[in-house]
Design an enzyme around this catalytic site. Sequence first.
Site, PDB file in Angstrom:
ATOM      1  N   THR A 144      20.901  14.292  13.181  1.00 22.74           N
ATOM      2  CA  THR A 144      20.770  14.965  11.886  1.00 22.74           C
ATOM      3  C   THR A 144      21.591  16.251  11.806  1.00 22.74           C
ATOM      4  O   THR A 144      21.588  16.905  10.772  1.00 22.74           O
ATOM      5  CB  THR A 144      19.296  15.292  11.593  1.00 22.74           C
ATOM      6  OG1 THR A 144      18.784  16.105  12.649  1.00 22.74           O
ATOM      7  CG2 THR A 144      18.466  14.025  11.457  1.00 22.74           C
ATOM      8  N   CYS A 145      22.296  16.593  12.866  1.00 22.27           N
ATOM      9  CA  CYS A 145      23.088  17.823  12.918  1.00 22.27           C
ATOM     10  C   CYS A 145      24.419  17.609  12.190  1.00 22.27           C
ATOM     11  O   CYS A 145      25.205  16.729  12.561  1.00 22.27           O
ATOM     12  CB  CYS A 145      23.323  18.214  14.370  1.00 22.27           C
ATOM     13  SG  CYS A 145      24.446  19.603  14.605  1.00 22.27           S
ATOM     14  N   ASP A 146      24.671  18.416  11.157  1.00 23.10           N
ATOM     15  CA  ASP A 146      25.913  18.299  10.395  1.00 23.10           C
ATOM     16  C   ASP A 146      27.149  18.502  11.268  1.00 23.10           C
ATOM     17  O   ASP A 146      28.147  17.794  11.118  1.00 23.10           O
ATOM     18  CB  ASP A 146      25.935  19.308   9.239  1.00 23.10           C
ATOM     19  CG  ASP A 146      24.975  18.949   8.131  1.00 23.10           C
ATOM     20  OD1 ASP A 146      24.583  17.764   8.037  1.00 23.10           O
ATOM     21  OD2 ASP A 146      24.604  19.848   7.354  1.00 23.10           O
TER      22      ASP A 146
END
Length: 108
Positions: free
Chosen positions: A8-10
């Site tokens: 979920t880390c951009d």
Amino acid sequence: MDLFGIKTCDTCRKAMKALEAAGHGPVFHDIRAAPVARDDLELWLKELGPALLNTRSTTWRGLSEAERAGDPVDLMLAHPTLMKRPVLRGEDGALSLGWGKDVQAKFS
């Protein structure tokens, strides 16, 4: 090439996309789903230094002073989001931390 991060880390997603576009074929390792081994974290901390521990994260801010004073490896094992991301391990085993302009240039 291996990319260690959180799905979920951009920043991790941007790094994956750029590395794939550059033909590196990175293998993504979600550190929440499959935590990094203690031996690897100890080696990474030795090679990458204290920057591996993300002291700007919301997880860090939620820790007590006593917890923050603990062993960095123990903290990252207990709270995977405390590890700065992504950690890249090249084919030669060399490590890179984050996705700043210097790391981007190295893999473009």
